[in-house]
Design a protein around this motif. Structure first.
Motif, short mmCIF file in Angstrom:
data_model
loop_
_atom_site.label_atom_id
_atom_site.label_comp_id
_atom_site.label_asym_id
_atom_site.label_seq_id
_atom_site.Cartn_x
_atom_site.Cartn_y
_atom_site.Cartn_z
N ALA A 31 0.81 -1.39 -0.06
CA ALA A 31 -0.13 -0.07 0.05
C ALA A 31 0.88 1.27 0.03
O ALA A 31 0.72 2.16 0.82
CB ALA A 31 -0.81 0.02 1.34
N GLY A 32 1.91 1.18 -0.63
CA GLY A 32 2.78 2.33 -0.83
C GLY A 32 3.93 2.69 0.26
O GLY A 32 4.65 3.39 0.23
N GLU A 33 4.02 1.68 1.41
CA GLU A 33 4.83 1.70 2.32
C GLU A 33 5.90 0.81 2.18
O GLU A 33 5.72 -0.59 1.80
CB GLU A 33 4.10 1.35 3.57
CG GLU A 33 3.00 2.35 4.17
CD GLU A 33 3.61 3.65 4.57
OE1 GLU A 33 4.71 3.90 5.01
OE2 GLU A 33 2.76 4.66 4.11
N PHE A 34 7.23 1.02 2.43
CA PHE A 34 8.34 0.17 2.42
C PHE A 34 8.10 -0.86 3.16
O PHE A 34 7.95 -0.57 4.40
CB PHE A 34 9.54 1.15 2.54
CG PHE A 34 10.80 0.27 2.59
CD1 PHE A 34 11.45 -0.22 1.56
CD2 PHE A 34 11.39 0.25 3.82
CE1 PHE A 34 12.57 -0.86 1.31
CE2 PHE A 34 12.87 -0.54 3.89
CZ PHE A 34 13.21 -1.07 2.63
N VAL A 35 8.36 -2.05 2.82
CA VAL A 35 8.36 -3.32 3.54
C VAL A 35 9.84 -3.80 3.89
O VAL A 35 10.09 -4.46 4.92
CB VAL A 35 7.44 -4.30 3.02
CG1 VAL A 35 7.39 -5.60 3.86
CG2 VAL A 35 6.24 -3.76 2.95
N GLY A 36 10.52 -3.81 2.66
CA GLY A 36 11.86 -4.40 2.88
C GLY A 36 12.55 -4.59 1.53
O GLY A 36 11.95 -4.11 0.48
N TYR A 37 13.69 -5.43 1.34
CA TYR A 37 14.23 -5.66 0.08
C TYR A 37 15.01 -6.70 0.14
O TYR A 37 15.50 -7.13 1.06
CB TYR A 37 15.25 -4.11 -0.40
CG TYR A 37 16.30 -3.98 0.51
CD1 TYR A 37 17.46 -4.11 0.22
CD2 TYR A 37 15.90 -3.06 1.79
CE1 TYR A 37 18.87 -3.78 0.90
CE2 TYR A 37 17.15 -2.58 2.28
CZ TYR A 37 18.46 -3.03 2.01
OH TYR A 37 19.47 -2.54 2.86
N VAL A 38 15.46 -7.29 -0.99
CA VAL A 38 16.46 -8.25 -1.31
C VAL A 38 17.70 -7.70 -2.10
O VAL A 38 17.13 -7.12 -3.14
CB VAL A 38 15.77 -9.44 -1.76
CG1 VAL A 38 16.75 -10.48 -2.30
CG2 VAL A 38 14.45 -9.92 -0.68
N SER A 53 16.06 -2.12 7.14
CA SER A 53 17.45 -2.46 6.61
C SER A 53 18.03 -3.29 7.19
O SER A 53 19.40 -3.11 7.23
CB SER A 53 17.95 -1.26 6.00
OG SER A 53 17.34 -0.34 5.30
N THR A 54 17.74 -4.15 8.31
CA THR A 54 18.39 -5.17 9.05
C THR A 54 18.69 -6.47 8.16
O THR A 54 17.49 -6.85 7.86
CB THR A 54 17.60 -5.14 10.62
OG1 THR A 54 17.58 -4.10 11.03
CG2 THR A 54 18.30 -6.19 11.15
N PRO A 55 19.83 -6.81 7.94
CA PRO A 55 19.83 -8.15 7.43
C PRO A 55 18.77 -9.44 7.99
O PRO A 55 18.93 -9.49 9.55
CB PRO A 55 21.21 -8.57 7.29
CG PRO A 55 21.81 -7.13 7.68
CD PRO A 55 21.07 -6.35 8.56
N VAL A 56 18.22 -10.08 7.16
CA VAL A 56 17.21 -10.97 8.07
C VAL A 56 18.09 -12.28 7.68
O VAL A 56 17.97 -13.18 8.39
CB VAL A 56 16.08 -11.06 7.31
CG1 VAL A 56 15.26 -12.33 7.80
CG2 VAL A 56 15.19 -9.58 7.62
N GLY A 57 18.58 -12.64 6.59
CA GLY A 57 19.14 -13.76 6.27
C GLY A 57 19.78 -14.06 4.91
O GLY A 57 19.46 -12.97 3.87
N ARG A 58 20.54 -14.92 4.60
CA ARG A 58 21.06 -15.30 3.21
C ARG A 58 20.56 -16.46 2.84
O ARG A 58 20.17 -17.53 3.37
CB ARG A 58 22.66 -15.35 3.54
CG ARG A 58 23.19 -15.86 2.37
CD ARG A 58 24.78 -16.09 2.42
NE ARG A 58 25.41 -16.48 1.35
CZ ARG A 58 26.36 -15.77 0.60
NH1 ARG A 58 26.42 -14.44 0.98
NH2 ARG A 58 26.88 -16.18 -0.42
N THR A 71 8.10 -10.97 5.97
CA THR A 71 7.66 -11.41 7.15
C THR A 71 8.53 -11.36 8.42
O THR A 71 7.97 -11.53 9.46
CB THR A 71 7.59 -13.10 7.24
OG1 THR A 71 8.63 -13.69 6.81
CG2 THR A 71 6.54 -13.49 6.21
N ALA A 72 9.67 -10.74 8.25
CA ALA A 72 10.64 -10.53 9.26
C ALA A 72 9.96 -9.17 9.98
O ALA A 72 10.18 -9.12 11.17
CB ALA A 72 11.97 -10.08 8.64
N ASN A 73 9.05 -8.31 9.62
CA ASN A 73 8.67 -7.32 10.39
C ASN A 73 7.93 -7.42 11.28
O ASN A 73 7.79 -6.96 12.20
CB ASN A 73 8.13 -6.25 9.12
CG ASN A 73 9.02 -5.77 8.24
OD1 ASN A 73 10.23 -5.26 8.56
ND2 ASN A 73 8.66 -5.26 7.18
#
Length: 114
Positions: A31-38, A53-58, A71-73
Protein backbone atom coordinates in the motif's frame (compact mmCIF):
# COMPACT_ATOMS: atom_id res chain seq x y z
CA UNK A 1 -38.79 4.79 12.79
CA UNK A 2 -36.30 3.19 10.44
CA UNK A 3 -33.10 1.39 11.21
CA UNK A 4 -29.91 1.79 9.29
CA UNK A 5 -28.07 -1.47 8.78
CA UNK A 6 -24.39 -1.16 8.14
CA UNK A 7 -22.62 -3.86 6.25
CA UNK A 8 -19.46 -4.51 8.26
CA UNK A 9 -16.49 -5.57 6.21
CA UNK A 10 -13.30 -7.11 7.33
CA UNK A 11 -10.19 -5.01 6.87
CA UNK A 12 -8.35 -5.99 3.74
CA UNK A 13 -4.69 -6.88 3.88
CA UNK A 14 -2.81 -5.13 1.14
CA UNK A 15 -0.80 -7.20 -1.22
CA UNK A 16 2.97 -6.87 -1.27
CA UNK A 17 4.33 -5.60 -4.57
CA UNK A 18 7.91 -6.00 -5.68
CA UNK A 19 9.87 -3.59 -7.85
CA UNK A 20 13.27 -4.14 -9.39
CA UNK A 21 14.90 -0.71 -9.76
CA UNK A 22 18.14 -2.31 -10.96
CA UNK A 23 19.46 -5.75 -11.70
CA UNK A 24 19.71 -7.98 -8.65
CA UNK A 25 17.94 -5.51 -6.32
CA UNK A 26 14.29 -6.02 -5.33
CA UNK A 27 12.20 -3.64 -3.21
CA UNK A 28 8.95 -4.62 -1.46
CA UNK A 29 6.09 -2.29 -0.61
CA UNK A 30 2.58 -2.72 0.75
CA UNK A 31 0.00 0.00 0.00
CA UNK A 32 2.84 2.40 -0.84
CA UNK A 33 4.75 1.74 2.38
CA UNK A 34 8.30 0.32 2.31
CA UNK A 35 8.42 -3.26 3.65
CA UNK A 36 11.91 -4.52 2.90
CA UNK A 37 14.28 -5.48 0.11
CA UNK A 38 16.45 -8.24 -1.29
CA UNK A 39 19.93 -7.77 -2.71
CA UNK A 40 21.85 -10.26 -4.83
CA UNK A 41 25.43 -11.14 -3.92
CA UNK A 42 28.24 -11.67 -6.40
CA UNK A 43 28.06 -15.45 -5.89
CA UNK A 44 24.32 -15.57 -6.73
CA UNK A 45 22.84 -15.73 -3.24
CA UNK A 46 20.14 -13.39 -1.96
CA UNK A 47 20.35 -11.29 1.19
CA UNK A 48 16.96 -10.30 2.66
CA UNK A 49 16.54 -7.07 4.63
CA UNK A 50 13.55 -6.01 6.71
CA UNK A 51 11.81 -2.62 6.75
CA UNK A 52 14.59 -1.15 8.89
CA UNK A 53 17.33 -2.37 6.54
CA UNK A 54 18.43 -4.99 9.04
CA UNK A 55 19.74 -8.15 7.39
CA UNK A 56 17.34 -11.04 7.91
CA UNK A 57 19.29 -13.85 6.27
CA UNK A 58 21.10 -15.26 3.25
CA UNK A 59 19.13 -17.48 0.88
CA UNK A 60 19.84 -19.62 -2.15
CA UNK A 61 16.48 -18.85 -3.81
CA UNK A 62 14.93 -15.47 -4.51
CA UNK A 63 11.47 -16.61 -3.41
CA UNK A 64 12.80 -17.59 0.03
CA UNK A 65 14.56 -14.25 0.43
CA UNK A 66 11.45 -12.30 -0.57
CA UNK A 67 9.30 -14.23 1.89
CA UNK A 68 11.83 -13.60 4.68
CA UNK A 69 12.04 -9.88 3.92
CA UNK A 70 8.27 -9.48 4.08
CA UNK A 71 7.62 -11.62 7.17
CA UNK A 72 10.58 -10.36 9.21
CA UNK A 73 8.77 -7.17 10.26
CA UNK A 74 6.14 -9.06 12.23
CA UNK A 75 8.46 -11.17 14.33
CA UNK A 76 10.93 -8.83 15.93
CA UNK A 77 12.73 -10.04 18.98
CA UNK A 78 13.18 -7.80 21.97
CA UNK A 79 16.73 -6.72 22.53
CA UNK A 80 18.31 -7.20 25.95
CA UNK A 81 18.36 -3.42 26.34
CA UNK A 82 14.59 -3.14 26.00
CA UNK A 83 14.05 -3.07 29.79
CA UNK A 84 16.86 -0.55 30.25
CA UNK A 85 15.37 1.72 27.60
CA UNK A 86 12.00 1.60 29.35
CA UNK A 87 13.57 2.50 32.72
CA UNK A 88 15.59 5.33 31.15
CA UNK A 89 12.43 6.68 29.54
CA UNK A 90 10.66 6.66 32.92
CA UNK A 91 13.62 8.37 34.59
CA UNK A 92 13.71 11.05 31.88
CA UNK A 93 9.97 11.68 32.27
CA UNK A 94 10.33 11.99 36.05
CA UNK A 95 13.27 14.40 35.63
CA UNK A 96 11.20 16.51 33.26
CA UNK A 97 8.30 16.63 35.73
CA UNK A 98 10.63 17.67 38.56
CA UNK A 99 12.18 20.35 36.36
CA UNK A 100 8.72 21.71 35.49
CA UNK A 101 7.76 21.89 39.18
CA UNK A 102 11.02 23.65 40.07
CA UNK A 103 10.56 26.10 37.20
CA UNK A 104 7.03 26.92 38.37
CA UNK A 105 8.19 27.29 41.96
CA UNK A 106 11.01 29.61 40.92
CA UNK A 107 8.51 31.75 39.05
CA UNK A 108 6.30 32.16 42.12
CA UNK A 109 9.30 33.17 44.24
CA UNK A 110 10.85 35.61 41.75
CA UNK A 111 7.69 37.32 40.40
CA UNK A 112 6.66 39.04 43.66
CA UNK A 113 10.08 40.74 43.88
CA UNK A 114 9.93 42.23 40.37
Amino acid sequence: MSAVILNPTLPTVSRVTWAQPEGGFYVASRAGEFVGYVDTTADGHFIAFDGRSTPVGRYARLAEAKRAAVTANGRRRRTPLHGIDRRLHAAAAASGAIAAVLFAAAGTVVVPYL
